[in-house]
Design a protein around this motif. Sequence first.
Motif, PDB file in Angstrom:
ATOM      1  N   ARG A  49      -9.191  36.193  -0.227  1.00 28.65           N
ATOM      2  CA  ARG A  49      -8.325  35.446  -1.163  1.00 28.65           C
ATOM      3  C   ARG A  49      -7.708  36.316  -2.248  1.00 28.65           C
ATOM      4  N   PHE A  50      -8.309  37.473  -2.478  1.00 26.90           N
ATOM      5  CA  PHE A  50      -7.875  38.260  -3.647  1.00 26.90           C
ATOM      6  C   PHE A  50      -7.494  39.686  -3.295  1.00 26.90           C
ATOM      7  N   GLY A 108      -7.939  28.078 -15.020  1.00 25.27           N
ATOM      8  CA  GLY A 108      -8.055  28.335 -13.578  1.00 25.27           C
ATOM      9  C   GLY A 108      -7.561  29.705 -13.156  1.00 25.27           C
ATOM     10  N   ASN A 109      -7.605  30.662 -14.041  1.00 25.99           N
ATOM     11  CA  ASN A 109      -7.162  32.014 -13.678  1.00 25.99           C
ATOM     12  C   ASN A 109      -8.230  33.069 -13.962  1.00 25.99           C
ATOM     13  N   ILE A 110      -9.503  32.616 -13.970  1.00 27.81           N
ATOM     14  CA  ILE A 110     -10.594  33.550 -14.262  1.00 27.81           C
ATOM     15  C   ILE A 110     -11.559  33.583 -13.079  1.00 27.81           C
ATOM     16  N   LEU A 111     -11.971  34.787 -12.735  1.00 30.95           N
ATOM     17  CA  LEU A 111     -13.010  34.963 -11.716  1.00 30.95           C
ATOM     18  C   LEU A 111     -14.172  35.686 -12.389  1.00 30.95           C
ATOM     19  N   THR A 112     -15.320  35.007 -12.495  1.00 32.71           N
ATOM     20  CA  THR A 112     -16.492  35.652 -13.106  1.00 32.71           C
ATOM     21  C   THR A 112     -17.359  36.269 -12.005  1.00 32.71           C
ATOM     22  N   PRO A 141     -20.502  35.542 -11.210  1.00 33.54           N
ATOM     23  CA  PRO A 141     -21.118  34.495 -10.359  1.00 33.54           C
ATOM     24  C   PRO A 141     -20.091  33.837  -9.441  1.00 33.54           C
ATOM     25  N   GLY A 142     -18.868  33.662  -9.950  1.00 29.18           N
ATOM     26  CA  GLY A 142     -17.806  33.062  -9.129  1.00 29.18           C
ATOM     27  C   GLY A 142     -17.494  33.938  -7.932  1.00 29.18           C
ATOM     28  N   LEU A 168     -20.200  33.705  -5.381  1.00 32.40           N
ATOM     29  CA  LEU A 168     -20.139  32.415  -4.688  1.00 32.40           C
ATOM     30  C   LEU A 168     -19.031  32.420  -3.629  1.00 32.40           C
ATOM     31  N   VAL A 169     -17.877  32.983  -3.973  1.00 37.93           N
ATOM     32  CA  VAL A 169     -16.783  33.072  -2.987  1.00 37.93           C
ATOM     33  C   VAL A 169     -17.247  33.907  -1.789  1.00 37.93           C
ATOM     34  N   ARG A 225     -19.347  31.830   0.384  1.00 33.02           N
ATOM     35  CA  ARG A 225     -18.520  30.853   1.134  1.00 33.02           C
ATOM     36  C   ARG A 225     -17.732  31.514   2.255  1.00 33.02           C
TER      37      ARG A 225
END
Lengths: 158, 418
Positions: A24-25, A112-116, A118-119, A122-123, A126
Amino acid sequence: MADAGVLINLIHVNALHLLERLARFEFVVVEHVVQEIIRPDQAAALAHAMQQGWIRRESLDRPDGLEAFADLLRVVDRGEAASLAWAASENAAIACDDRRACREATARLGAGNILTTPGLLLVAIREDLLTVDEADAMKTTLETRRFTMPFRSFRELL
Amino acid sequence: MRITQAALGTRLREARESTGLTQDEVGRELGISRSGVTLIENGTRAVSSLELDHLAFLYGRDIRNFFAAEFGAENALAALFRRNRDIADDPKSMSALRHCMAVGRELTNLERLVGIDRDPGSTVRYNLSAPRSKFDAIRQGIAIAEQERRRLGIGDSPVADVTELLEKHGVRTAVVDLPEDISGLTVFDAEAGPFVAANRSDHLLRRNFSFAHEYAHVLLDCDSTGRISRDSERTDLIEVRANSFAANLLMPEAGVREVLEALGKSTQGRLLAETPVDDDRAVGIEARGTAAVSKIHMHDVVLLAHHFGVSRQVVLYRLRNLKLISDRELQELLSEEQAGHGRQLEQLLDLPEPKHAKERNRFRHRFLSLALEAYQRVAISRGKLEELFAMLLEKKRGEVSLADYVGNEPPTPVEIPS
């Protein structure tokens, strides 16, 4: 756009390679962040990641970005300021963990424009790049570095 | 109004020219060629955030200056350096002063973030005509010191901490490596307000005098962009006035007499007629009258120096200025001091020696506590806090670990871009 804190967390758990595989990134790092990572082992890990193309190095040099950088220096460090300014001028999201930097990111980039960290983990779970046990082991390792997450296991989030 | 690359280049050129630096020198600092600097200044090549950050520091400016609606090519530090090439040509002094100005601006920023909104232009000023003679200069110094003591509500008490007093009243202070001939300097910065520095190589007590001296320039000489206080210019009337102010601010006549009387000395003397310019020199003027003072001994001098936080030499000259000792007694006591009797008596009286090495960094405390406060209020990031500590402690960022002092960050939540 990745700030030093997230990168150092990933280096600590030997997971910088995830940046390449998270479909995704696309990850970018600015010069100031490269300069901030001075511990030889961490600097070498980042250099390797850039060499492998897992993360792209960019310079912040557009006047609007420079102006935002100058303004942000009042409240965040140089790496955070340059990352946020670049993200704002390129309409990108930012990977960062710091409370103040995240607050500034929401104000400048919108919600909705932050990726931490833990995030990001989690991605990765997934996208089947990590198992829950592997991610939990990383969480435990990061806790020894005083980086904590508000849950006991990633399993609670799935 | 968004600035263009060309306009930014023009501002960078103007800023460089105001400091007197050449494109070659700037190129060397940045690690790029002279033609690279030309291209940046012409607006043909973009300047990176790393380069801009470095240039702002090099030109002694706040980086935000370059994006302000109004851009002043001239700044106080640049003007001061142009007039004083010996400092401008000394890389160590230049670097230290740029660093201190940057610290001063960060301090102003921290004050704003924690709600201390200080107007840099709000520092008290006294409008006096330029002194016409030494006598006039000394008189003005005495009068302003007395007014300032009244305004600050410190009566005849010693000034416990000169730098703290200055900081509290909006004057940025720093201790900097300066050439030997320079005891201190004052700069009026548009953003940070008045900024004074004392020479790091001087003893703590001498620096207290220097800070008080520079404070006089802040109060009285703010029409210029700044001043440099040189030993070689001590007979300049503005310097005489500042010395007179410093002596009277640090050792008010009534306070000196009160201490001596508490020691059982009669202090019926004549009017102030001279003022010390530093530890061992004085500017003198004629005065009449006779002193009828109990003999003052070295142990009195030691106690006075301890009481007022000044050197024994400053005390000796002050006593002579107040005509509490004669010229002959001054010479005798100076000889005693040179023979080390003052220090021996200080030990005998069990008076603590000022901790020179530790005290030289006293000005840091307020900065660091404001930084911690700003962090606790989430007004700055943890990275910024580390950057500020590293800046002030003159360490590399990675060498500063705050983990044991500021506790853990709260748990970081899951956030994923939508």
